[in-house]
Design a protein around this motif. Sequence first.
Motif, PDB file in Angstrom:
ATOM      1  N   UNK A 195       1.250 -41.221  16.886  1.00  0.00           N
ATOM      2  CA  UNK A 195       1.310 -41.653  15.490  1.00  0.00           C
ATOM      3  C   UNK A 195       2.424 -40.899  14.769  1.00  0.00           C
ATOM      4  N   UNK A 196       3.126 -41.612  13.910  1.00  0.00           N
ATOM      5  CA  UNK A 196       4.200 -41.032  13.103  1.00  0.00           C
ATOM      6  C   UNK A 196       3.820 -41.185  11.634  1.00  0.00           C
ATOM      7  N   UNK A 197       3.913 -40.088  10.892  1.00  0.00           N
ATOM      8  CA  UNK A 197       3.548 -40.092   9.473  1.00  0.00           C
ATOM      9  C   UNK A 197       4.751 -39.662   8.631  1.00  0.00           C
ATOM     10  N   UNK A 198       5.615 -40.607   8.251  1.00  0.00           N
ATOM     11  CA  UNK A 198       6.735 -40.254   7.382  1.00  0.00           C
ATOM     12  C   UNK A 198       6.267 -39.990   5.958  1.00  0.00           C
ATOM     13  N   UNK A 199       6.932 -39.026   5.307  1.00  0.00           N
ATOM     14  CA  UNK A 199       6.768 -38.843   3.873  1.00  0.00           C
ATOM     15  C   UNK A 199       7.750 -39.757   3.159  1.00  0.00           C
ATOM     16  N   UNK A 200       8.364 -39.256   2.091  1.00  0.00           N
ATOM     17  CA  UNK A 200       9.337 -40.061   1.363  1.00  0.00           C
ATOM     18  C   UNK A 200      10.658 -40.123   2.103  1.00  0.00           C
ATOM     19  N   UNK A 201      10.987 -41.296   2.611  1.00  0.00           N
ATOM     20  CA  UNK A 201      12.238 -41.506   3.351  1.00  0.00           C
ATOM     21  C   UNK A 201      13.131 -42.427   2.526  1.00  0.00           C
ATOM     22  N   UNK A 202      14.426 -42.135   2.504  1.00  0.00           N
ATOM     23  CA  UNK A 202      15.365 -42.921   1.712  1.00  0.00           C
ATOM     24  C   UNK A 202      15.608 -44.281   2.364  1.00  0.00           C
ATOM     25  N   UNK A 203      14.651 -45.188   2.187  1.00  0.00           N
ATOM     26  CA  UNK A 203      14.760 -46.549   2.705  1.00  0.00           C
ATOM     27  C   UNK A 203      14.562 -47.534   1.567  1.00  0.00           C
ATOM     28  N   UNK A 204      14.615 -48.832   1.895  1.00  0.00           N
ATOM     29  CA  UNK A 204      14.456 -49.878   0.877  1.00  0.00           C
ATOM     30  C   UNK A 204      13.028 -50.407   0.790  1.00  0.00           C
ATOM     31  N   UNK A 205      12.044 -49.697   1.367  1.00  0.00           N
ATOM     32  CA  UNK A 205      10.692 -50.242   1.399  1.00  0.00           C
ATOM     33  C   UNK A 205      10.138 -50.488  -0.004  1.00  0.00           C
ATOM     34  N   UNK A 206      10.421 -49.604  -0.959  1.00  0.00           N
ATOM     35  CA  UNK A 206       9.928 -49.807  -2.326  1.00  0.00           C
ATOM     36  C   UNK A 206      10.749 -50.879  -3.034  1.00  0.00           C
ATOM     37  N   UNK A 207      12.046 -50.861  -2.821  1.00  0.00           N
ATOM     38  CA  UNK A 207      12.914 -51.884  -3.419  1.00  0.00           C
ATOM     39  C   UNK A 207      12.522 -53.275  -2.950  1.00  0.00           C
ATOM     40  N   UNK A 243      13.679 -46.790  -8.566  1.00  0.00           N
ATOM     41  CA  UNK A 243      14.574 -45.684  -8.921  1.00  0.00           C
ATOM     42  C   UNK A 243      13.860 -44.343  -8.785  1.00  0.00           C
ATOM     43  N   UNK A 244      12.600 -44.293  -9.206  1.00  0.00           N
ATOM     44  CA  UNK A 244      11.846 -43.045  -9.104  1.00  0.00           C
ATOM     45  C   UNK A 244      11.644 -42.651  -7.643  1.00  0.00           C
ATOM     46  N   UNK A 245      11.323 -43.647  -6.810  1.00  0.00           N
ATOM     47  CA  UNK A 245      11.158 -43.363  -5.385  1.00  0.00           C
ATOM     48  C   UNK A 245      12.457 -42.834  -4.787  1.00  0.00           C
ATOM     49  N   UNK A 246      13.573 -43.436  -5.172  1.00  0.00           N
ATOM     50  CA  UNK A 246      14.875 -42.999  -4.656  1.00  0.00           C
ATOM     51  C   UNK A 246      15.168 -41.547  -5.035  1.00  0.00           C
ATOM     52  N   UNK A 247      14.710 -41.124  -6.226  1.00  0.00           N
ATOM     53  CA  UNK A 247      14.918 -39.735  -6.660  1.00  0.00           C
ATOM     54  C   UNK A 247      14.023 -38.768  -5.887  1.00  0.00           C
ATOM     55  N   UNK A 248      12.787 -39.205  -5.616  1.00  0.00           N
ATOM     56  CA  UNK A 248      11.805 -38.320  -4.989  1.00  0.00           C
ATOM     57  C   UNK A 248      12.000 -38.233  -3.475  1.00  0.00           C
ATOM     58  N   UNK A 249      12.347 -39.358  -2.846  1.00  0.00           N
ATOM     59  CA  UNK A 249      12.490 -39.387  -1.379  1.00  0.00           C
ATOM     60  C   UNK A 249      13.642 -38.483  -0.954  1.00  0.00           C
ATOM     61  N   UNK A 250      13.351 -37.476  -0.162  1.00  0.00           N
ATOM     62  CA  UNK A 250      14.355 -36.470   0.172  1.00  0.00           C
ATOM     63  C   UNK A 250      14.857 -36.551   1.606  1.00  0.00           C
ATOM     64  N   UNK A 251      14.155 -37.271   2.479  1.00  0.00           N
ATOM     65  CA  UNK A 251      14.492 -37.277   3.901  1.00  0.00           C
ATOM     66  C   UNK A 251      15.295 -38.524   4.247  1.00  0.00           C
ATOM     67  N   UNK A 252      16.394 -38.333   4.969  1.00  0.00           N
ATOM     68  CA  UNK A 252      17.229 -39.469   5.352  1.00  0.00           C
ATOM     69  C   UNK A 252      16.647 -40.179   6.573  1.00  0.00           C
ATOM     70  N   UNK A 253      16.937 -41.475   6.751  1.00  0.00           N
ATOM     71  CA  UNK A 253      16.500 -42.170   7.961  1.00  0.00           C
ATOM     72  C   UNK A 253      17.005 -41.499   9.240  1.00  0.00           C
ATOM     73  N   UNK A 254      18.221 -40.964   9.198  1.00  0.00           N
ATOM     74  CA  UNK A 254      18.769 -40.298  10.384  1.00  0.00           C
ATOM     75  C   UNK A 254      17.949 -39.064  10.741  1.00  0.00           C
TER      76      UNK A 254
END
Length: 275
Positions: free
Chosen positions: A183-195, A214-225
């Motif tokens: 199982x993989x549990x990502x936190x806030x990742x800079x993706x388009x899932x909220x958009x 916009x708020x999610x984009x500010x809070x999400x700190x981890x890149x997909x890479x």
Amino acid sequence: MAHGTVVNGRTAVVTGAASGIGRALAQRLAANGCPVALCDWDQEGLEETAAAISGPVLTRRLDVSDRHGQMAFAAEVKEWAPAPIGLVANNAGVTVSQTAADAAVEDDEWVLNINFWGVVHGTRAFLPILLAQGDGAIVNVSSVFGLIGFPTQSAYCASKFAVRGYTESLRHELRDTRVRAITVHPGGIKTNIVKNARFHVDDQGNRDHGAMADEFARIARTSPASAAKTIHTGVEKGKDRILIGPDAAVISLLSRAAPVRYFDVMERAMGLVRR
């Protein structure tokens, strides 16, 4: 004792590969010698992912909630694969933001069909192949919202809790084999899932989808890479649960330390972040 899975140089399957974690994982694995079989409903995004990969790649436009489509894709991958399958990442996911009281049934079904049944169908399609070859890893992407509940995310949380339970049950069934369920549990990742989410209202009662994105984009700190690297190395090291990002580690700890009151703590912290 946990054992790792050989990933590099072996065929990898990734769903939801048109963007975000799926795209980054596909590119990382391909860069490490993996022929990659990729699917997504977004044909244009899928082609962009494939164009950035120099090694062997198979792409198919696929709705992961289509059981028969998943079975056909697995059969095609089995015939095409230049090397044994090392990893199957059931990653595709969507969300809707709405209260449970006012939820649109169609939106709940959309989320559950993709996030949960897409994982189940992908697992059932590829697991027999891995069992027949004697090893490999099923990597099912849950979320930190598979560890905690969150207002206006009842369908998403339900789907991700279900992925967690399904995968952990499968892990125990596979304990006498060399096929692993992770199982993989990502936190806030800079993706388009909220958009790209279906949106009615956020947890603050706001009805501005753009503001939420916009708020999610500010809070999400981890890149997909970075997320892709964590998944890749976690599978190789034999981890059964992979947390992605410092927020995931904090939420995992908080959910165990305050299993009923965790949201009170989170709400205060989010208030500070918003200010």
